[in-house]
Design an enzyme around this catalytic site. Structure first.
Site, short mmCIF file in Angstrom:
data_model
loop_
_atom_site.label_atom_id
_atom_site.label_comp_id
_atom_site.label_asym_id
_atom_site.label_seq_id
_atom_site.Cartn_x
_atom_site.Cartn_y
_atom_site.Cartn_z
N ALA A 34 -5.84 7.57 22.54
CA ALA A 34 -4.45 8.01 22.35
C ALA A 34 -3.94 8.89 23.49
CB ALA A 34 -4.35 8.76 21.03
N ALA A 35 -4.62 10.00 23.76
CA ALA A 35 -4.11 10.94 24.76
C ALA A 35 -4.18 10.33 26.17
CB ALA A 35 -4.90 12.25 24.70
N SER B 88 -7.14 2.45 23.49
CA SER B 88 -5.90 2.60 22.73
C SER B 88 -5.96 1.96 21.34
CB SER B 88 -4.78 1.93 23.56
OG SER B 88 -3.55 2.48 23.24
N ALA C 45 -6.19 2.44 16.90
CA ALA C 45 -5.70 3.32 15.83
C ALA C 45 -6.87 3.83 15.00
CB ALA C 45 -4.72 2.54 14.96
N CYS D 182 -6.88 6.21 13.11
CA CYS D 182 -6.38 6.61 11.79
C CYS D 182 -6.42 5.44 10.80
CB CYS D 182 -4.94 7.12 11.90
SG CYS D 182 -4.73 8.28 13.25
N ASP E 268 -7.80 15.47 21.29
CA ASP E 268 -8.81 16.14 20.46
C ASP E 268 -9.83 16.95 21.25
OD1 ASP E 268 -7.60 14.85 18.37
OD2 ASP E 268 -9.39 13.83 17.63
N ASN F 7 -1.02 12.01 21.01
CA ASN F 7 -0.03 11.10 21.61
C ASN F 7 1.06 11.89 22.35
OD1 ASN F 7 -0.37 8.07 20.87
ND2 ASN F 7 -1.07 9.21 19.09
N TYR G 255 21.67 11.19 -0.77
CA TYR G 255 21.40 11.04 -2.20
C TYR G 255 21.98 9.74 -2.75
CZ TYR G 255 22.46 11.16 -7.15
OH TYR G 255 22.61 10.78 -8.46
#
Ligand SMILES: Cc1cc2nc3c(=O)[nH]c(=O)nc-3n(C[C@H](O)[C@H](O)[C@H](O)COP(=O)(O)OP(=O)(O)OC[C@H]3O[C@@H](n4cnc5c(N)ncnc54)[C@H](O)[C@@H]3O)c2cc1C
Length: 443
Positions: free
Chosen positions: A10-11, A38, A40, A42, A281, A303, A424
């Site tokens: 990511a970084a 690169s 994911a 997560c 990280d 990111n 709303y």
């Protein structure tokens, strides 16, 4: 200009991509010790849980795609030393064992973090896993789909432990979580994290808090886990007790390390050497409310900080506004999210703080599917500035906490948020949304 990037996720690759867009003729070499760029991370718990999900779907950009953009990624190459005075790195080719030096004008350290392996016997047994890389996830998924694993023990009740518990329970496994602290999800206040526990227990997960791992036992394969309170049979163990920055290779480099061994950086992500940056990280990050550097390893920050490094490598001076530690986790049918300071953090930082906790409905009672949402808001007593918020509830809870993130970042007062003109209509919210209700509950 030649830029070396260490770490291809990511970084690192956010920085490389941004820089290449800004400075077309710069040379960018990205050394990555693994097989993927690169990706994911997560998504890994969901890759493990969902039978049909393929590794490829986690890859955001492939090596050929980076190459087509003019970036030169080098896989299976580990940077094992940085020599800032000579502007050189030492690189090891992990396939051949060969070592060589490479020179840079500017360097980005984006080596991420790696899982903490508890110092107890048995962590090397077959069936003991971590969940950090794609390779970890593939092994874990295979371990589950081979059908050997019936009883899973997860060590650690943080974001990854909780997500893994949820997904493995959904896959029909018998799951137990052991957690050293007395609560799950330590970044939440207990009033909110207790919802995660209740929901996991509803899904059939056994939660053992205030319990410490002592040993993992078995002949070649894990069979039993011993804690300070008992012993449990297990045929699969997931070690999820946190991560530490991957910075060991910088030990003798002179590059300053800060909290938890993460690279110390300023708000432009510069280290103590003028042409060396760090992000993600492996690095510290500035906290907007604490007004100092902290270690909060999250994809969101990796990111953004990577992108800022890309801009700054091009000669700009962009400062990171700061993290709020905003984070979310799904547990069964519940969403949990947090932003800014928790109440315990506000107290430990000597804020004259107060908090409110409200239970509201996400939709009008007459609208089908209405469900409760709990919001805890933390604010400064005198000024009424909002310091943080946390929520638990059904769909929409995370988005509500995102509203608080915007409020905290902009120094909003409880009264301002309580009257904010939010959208709303009955399918989406009540006329006074749960966010308004929490903000207006502040005295
Ligand atoms: C299971 C899981 C779930 C997550 N869920 C979320 C979430 O929901 N939300 C969120 O915000 N964050 C989440 N995260 C955290 C997020 O994945 C990380 O914050 C993010 O990946 C950090 O990116 P990075 O580039 O700094 O580091 P990493 O992604 O760790 O990448 C660093 C790269 O550097 C390479 N490397 C390391 N040392 C060297 C070296 N010496 N030489 C060459 N290469 C090296 C590594 O192989 C790695 O590919 C999750 C993490 C995991 C593991």
């Amino acid at each position: 200009m030649k830029v070396i990037v260490i770490g291809g996720d990511a970084a690192g690759m956010s920085a490389a991509s941004k820089l290449k867009r800004l400075v077309k003729d710069c040379e960018i070499v990205a050394y990555e010790k693994g097989n993927y760029l690169s990706y994911a991370a997560c998504g890994l718990p969901y890759y493990v849980a969902y039978h049909d999900m393929k590794v490829d779907s986690l890859i955001q950009r492939t090596k050929p795609e980076f190459e087509a953009a003019g970036i030169h990624p080098v896989l299976f190459h580990e940077v094992c030393r940085v020599m800032p005075e000579q502007k050189k790195v030492m690189v090891r080719n992990l396939e051949t064992g060969e070592k060589f030096e490479d020179t840079y004008d500017k360097l980005l350290i984006a080596t991420g973090a790696h899982p903490v392996i508890p110092s107890v016997p048995g962590t090397d047994l077959m069936g003991v896993h971590t969940l950090k890389t794609i390779d970890d996830a593939v092994k874990l998924k295979n371990g589950i789909s081979e059908g050997v694993a019936k009883e899973v023990l997860i060590v650690g009740g943080g974001y990854i432990g909780v997500e893994a518990a949820e997904t493995m329970a959904a896959a029909g496994l018998k799951v137990r979580v052991i957690q050293r602290r007395d609560v799950l999800l330590k970044n939440f206040d207990p009033e909110i994290s207790s919802f995660a526990r209740q929901e996991l227990e509803r899904l059939g997960v056994t939660i053992c808090t205030s319990e410490k791992l002592k040993a993992i036992e078995g002949d070649t394969r894990v069979q039993r886990v011993v804690t300070d309170k008992g012993a449990y049979t297990a045929d699969l163990v997931l070690l999820a007790s946190g991560v530490v920055p991957s910075t060991e290779f910088l030990k003798d480099s002179g590059i300053a390390l800060g909290e938890k061994g993460a690279v110390a950086v300023d708000r432009e992500m510069r280290t103590n050497f003028p042409d060396i940056y760090a992000a993600g990280d492996c690095a510290e990050v500035y906290h907007m409310i604490k007004e100092r550097n902290v270690y909060i390893p999250l994809a969101t920050t990796a990111n953004k900080c990577g992108r800022i490094v890309g801009e700054n490598l091009s000669g700009r001076h962009v400062s990171f506004a700061g993290t709020l530690g905003s984070a979310a986790v799904k547990v069964g049918e519940l969403e949990l999210a947090r932003t800014g300071l928790s109440e315990s953090e506000a107290r430990s930082l000597d804020f004259d703080s107060a908090s409110v906790m409200v239970k509201a409905s996400d939709l009008p009672h007459y609208y089908p599917g209405a469900s409760p949402v709990w919001i805890k808001m933390i604010y400064e007593k005198g000024t009424k500035r909002i310091l943080g918020a946390q929520g638990a509830g059904g769909t929409g809870t995370v988005l509500r906490i995102n509203i608080f993130a915007a409020a905290v970042a902009n120094g909003m007062k409880t009264g301002e948020l309580g009257m904010l003109d939010l959208c709303y209509a009955p399918p989406f919210s009540t006329v006074w949304d749960a966010v308004h209700i929490a903000a207006n509950a502040a005295k």
